[in-house]
Design a protein around this motif. Sequence first.
Motif, PDB file in Angstrom:
ATOM      1  N   MET A 206       0.823  -1.217   0.000  1.00  0.00           N
ATOM      2  CA  MET A 206       0.000   0.000   0.000  1.00  0.00           C
ATOM      3  C   MET A 206       0.854   1.264   0.000  1.00  0.00           C
ATOM      4  O   MET A 206       2.004   1.252   0.408  1.00  0.00           O
ATOM      5  N   ARG A 339      -7.656  11.902   1.607  1.00  0.00           N
ATOM      6  CA  ARG A 339      -6.509  11.557   0.756  1.00  0.00           C
ATOM      7  C   ARG A 339      -6.060  12.766  -0.087  1.00  0.00           C
ATOM      8  O   ARG A 339      -6.162  12.779  -1.308  1.00  0.00           O
ATOM      9  N   VAL A 352     -10.143  12.938  -2.520  1.00  0.00           N
ATOM     10  CA  VAL A 352     -11.287  12.069  -2.790  1.00  0.00           C
ATOM     11  C   VAL A 352     -12.493  12.743  -2.146  1.00  0.00           C
ATOM     12  O   VAL A 352     -12.505  13.001  -0.942  1.00  0.00           O
ATOM     13  N   ASN A 357     -23.122   7.675  -2.725  1.00  0.00           N
ATOM     14  CA  ASN A 357     -22.272   6.535  -3.025  1.00  0.00           C
ATOM     15  C   ASN A 357     -21.211   6.863  -4.057  1.00  0.00           C
ATOM     16  O   ASN A 357     -20.608   5.984  -4.650  1.00  0.00           O
ATOM     17  N   TYR A 359     -17.670   8.593  -5.097  1.00  0.00           N
ATOM     18  CA  TYR A 359     -16.387   9.100  -4.615  1.00  0.00           C
ATOM     19  C   TYR A 359     -15.600   9.555  -5.821  1.00  0.00           C
ATOM     20  O   TYR A 359     -15.175   8.746  -6.637  1.00  0.00           O
ATOM     21  N   LEU A 379     -15.883   5.461  -8.043  1.00  0.00           N
ATOM     22  CA  LEU A 379     -15.020   4.859  -7.023  1.00  0.00           C
ATOM     23  C   LEU A 379     -13.587   5.343  -7.226  1.00  0.00           C
ATOM     24  O   LEU A 379     -12.647   4.578  -7.318  1.00  0.00           O
ATOM     25  N   GLU A 381     -10.031   7.217  -6.396  1.00  0.00           N
ATOM     26  CA  GLU A 381      -9.205   7.383  -5.213  1.00  0.00           C
ATOM     27  C   GLU A 381      -7.770   7.723  -5.579  1.00  0.00           C
ATOM     28  O   GLU A 381      -7.384   7.654  -6.742  1.00  0.00           O
ATOM     29  N   GLU A 397     -12.465   2.562 -10.936  1.00  0.00           N
ATOM     30  CA  GLU A 397     -12.904   1.211 -11.255  1.00  0.00           C
ATOM     31  C   GLU A 397     -13.670   1.279 -12.562  1.00  0.00           C
ATOM     32  O   GLU A 397     -14.467   2.185 -12.788  1.00  0.00           O
ATOM     33  N   ASN A 400     -15.358  -3.647 -13.604  1.00  0.00           N
ATOM     34  CA  ASN A 400     -14.864  -4.579 -12.588  1.00  0.00           C
ATOM     35  C   ASN A 400     -13.353  -4.700 -12.512  1.00  0.00           C
ATOM     36  O   ASN A 400     -12.829  -5.684 -11.999  1.00  0.00           O
ATOM     37  N   ARG A 425      -3.809   0.316  -8.883  1.00  0.00           N
ATOM     38  CA  ARG A 425      -4.309   1.247  -7.881  1.00  0.00           C
ATOM     39  C   ARG A 425      -3.166   2.090  -7.329  1.00  0.00           C
ATOM     40  O   ARG A 425      -2.004   1.827  -7.597  1.00  0.00           O
TER      41      ARG A 425
ATOM     42  N   ARG B 133     -15.117   1.750  -0.471  1.00  0.00           N
ATOM     43  CA  ARG B 133     -15.385   3.163  -0.738  1.00  0.00           C
ATOM     44  C   ARG B 133     -14.457   4.075   0.053  1.00  0.00           C
ATOM     45  O   ARG B 133     -14.093   3.772   1.179  1.00  0.00           O
ATOM     46  N   GLY B 134     -14.111   5.183  -0.554  1.00  0.00           N
ATOM     47  CA  GLY B 134     -13.265   6.147   0.134  1.00  0.00           C
ATOM     48  C   GLY B 134     -11.795   5.808   0.004  1.00  0.00           C
ATOM     49  O   GLY B 134     -11.396   5.034  -0.853  1.00  0.00           O
ATOM     50  N   SER B 135     -10.978   6.378   0.881  1.00  0.00           N
ATOM     51  CA  SER B 135      -9.531   6.255   0.706  1.00  0.00           C
ATOM     52  C   SER B 135      -8.983   5.083   1.506  1.00  0.00           C
ATOM     53  O   SER B 135      -9.533   4.686   2.528  1.00  0.00           O
ATOM     54  N   ARG B 136      -7.880   4.540   1.023  1.00  0.00           N
ATOM     55  CA  ARG B 136      -7.361   3.279   1.574  1.00  0.00           C
ATOM     56  C   ARG B 136      -6.807   3.420   2.987  1.00  0.00           C
ATOM     57  O   ARG B 136      -7.036   2.560   3.832  1.00  0.00           O
ATOM     58  N   HIS B 179     -19.151  -4.439  -6.637  1.00  0.00           N
ATOM     59  CA  HIS B 179     -19.092  -3.022  -6.292  1.00  0.00           C
ATOM     60  C   HIS B 179     -20.508  -2.546  -5.985  1.00  0.00           C
ATOM     61  O   HIS B 179     -21.027  -1.629  -6.621  1.00  0.00           O
TER      62      HIS B 179
END
Lengths: 434, 198
Positions: A206, A339, A352, A357, A359, A379, A381, A397, A400, A425, B133-136, B179
Amino acid sequence: MLKVILRHLLLLMVCVGSSAQAVLTIEITQGVKGAMPIAVVPFGWEGPLHKPPVDIAEIVTADLHRSGRFSPLPEYDMLARPTDPSKVNFQNWRTLGVESLVVGKIRATTNNQYIVQFVLFDVFRSTQITGQTFHVGKVSDLRKTAHQVSDIIYEALLGERGAFDTRIAYVTQSRGPSGKPRYSLQVADADGHGPQAILNSSEPLMSPSWSPDGKKLAYVSFEGGRPAIYTQDVRLGKREKISGFRGINGAPAWSPDGTRLALVLSRDGSPDIYVMNLLNKKLTRLTRSYGIDTEPVWTPRGDAIVFTSDRGGKPQLYKVTLAGRQVQRLTFEGEYNARAALSPDGRLVAMVHGSGNRYRIAVMDLENGAMQVLTDTSLDESPSFAPNGSMIIYATESRNKGVLSAVSVDGRVRQRLVLQEGDAREPVWAPYVR
Amino acid sequence: MNILRKALILVVPVMFLAGCASAPTDTTDEGLGTDSSIESSGTETGFGTTSGSDDSGSSAQAMGLSGSSDISSSAFSLDDSDPANLLNKRVIYFDFDRSKVKSEYEEIIAAHATYLANNPGARVRLEGHADERGSREYNIGLGERRGNSVARHLGLQGAARNQLDVISYGEERPVALGHDEESWALNRRVEIVYTKQK
């Protein structure tokens, strides 16, 4: 457009042959009207041997195109393909509405090296704007030369530095033959070519972060069954464990002078922001809240850190000064802002931005607080600025799959970099290498 | 009898998986000249392995159990007085962006707390997770908060602090890959993983 895609497909196959790992392709999902018309004529080849397998004009064309600021003329529309500056008939190019023209050639030298020359013309004035000669040591450096040519053209015509000859890092996840997840930390050219895995692991990886000299990456690895922060020399592969405390070790971020690392630890309770002196590994705690404080980024001057905190109930961006530890809330619009990434000049903060729902990536002007949502997927980020501040790369995303996308800071141009296999990612754009 | 059968069912796949985990893997370099590939270490690879469906949580924990110690089937009889079913429920689910343990899970947590109180040598690892959802990194924080929340409940009901270990994987290890709301609900969870049974 179709032609551009086909060209990328051809490049793709070449790359697949050389490295079995993932390759990114670029699709431009949204262009701009009013982009500057330019023609990059295929470079000539002078040499006893085979033509090198790198088409410089094609790479330059793709670079300029995906910046969104240029509209390159397709090769099949060219009336002539001069490779010598003295052979250019400007009237031909004026007829086609081309404003700028690039011609060049590659020559082989006796010791298997190359000389690349190009000239950029102002078509309407029939004058040379700039030109340069490169001595290139080996075939594998010709792509880099092409990106340097793009940077020179970009700067000559737009007055700002280009960011084509730069790199990105990102994390991929795929499944191995046994179905086990497989995480890799990849480094690639900014156009997605030449990805190299500098680390493979069966446990999550990460939060990669570049050192300001572009030589090292800091990241989080769960390889020991727990999260720990490592730094790794990108070229040599040498790595060092920096932080492995109880609880969270996360979100490393290098200070602009490279001497310190901001990071997140939960060893003293809830996640808080700390700064580690990389010489003596001494830790200074910057924040104390019962909430989650995370995702630190340094201001360009290194005197403050912007971070995510839910101390107010929902995640929002805050700023803390290093000297006085004064905390100030930065975002108020929307229920979820996290972030942060700061533009190289420190004027814009990308984040973000969540509502309902969705982002998406938004930027806020830190001087006047104006917020603009740049993306329309849901989605999104991990935004990261190009070192010239012109584009933001981020992850989203699509069908998928985790894919990388880039958007211009004004939101007008978007491009997508699609990985062949697995998910991509957490892209981070490397700084200019000094 | 019933318990014994269950134990056998759990132990057999475990042996298979343990074999996989210790076998050499392909994680070394792929001709890219990388110096620092990570070999999967074997010692802990059995822990927290998750897969597929809703109830995969429990089979994953069984792997952790057998992978970590030489358990006979009697060791797995976590309980002989209680309805063992509650102890086999080892996933606690959460609402979006919340870490409060919902009342429907209190019974399960109480059963585990009692077991831990009665077996001071037992250890659990509480693995916190978030949806995508959102940041990691924020989600890493959220996963830890959920793990701590379950740890606090276990502690209040008799588990000792040194029996509990919390680790957050954030959104990095989803069990459901969609998702949509349904997948997200399955991914917002804490898995109770026994690393030592007694």
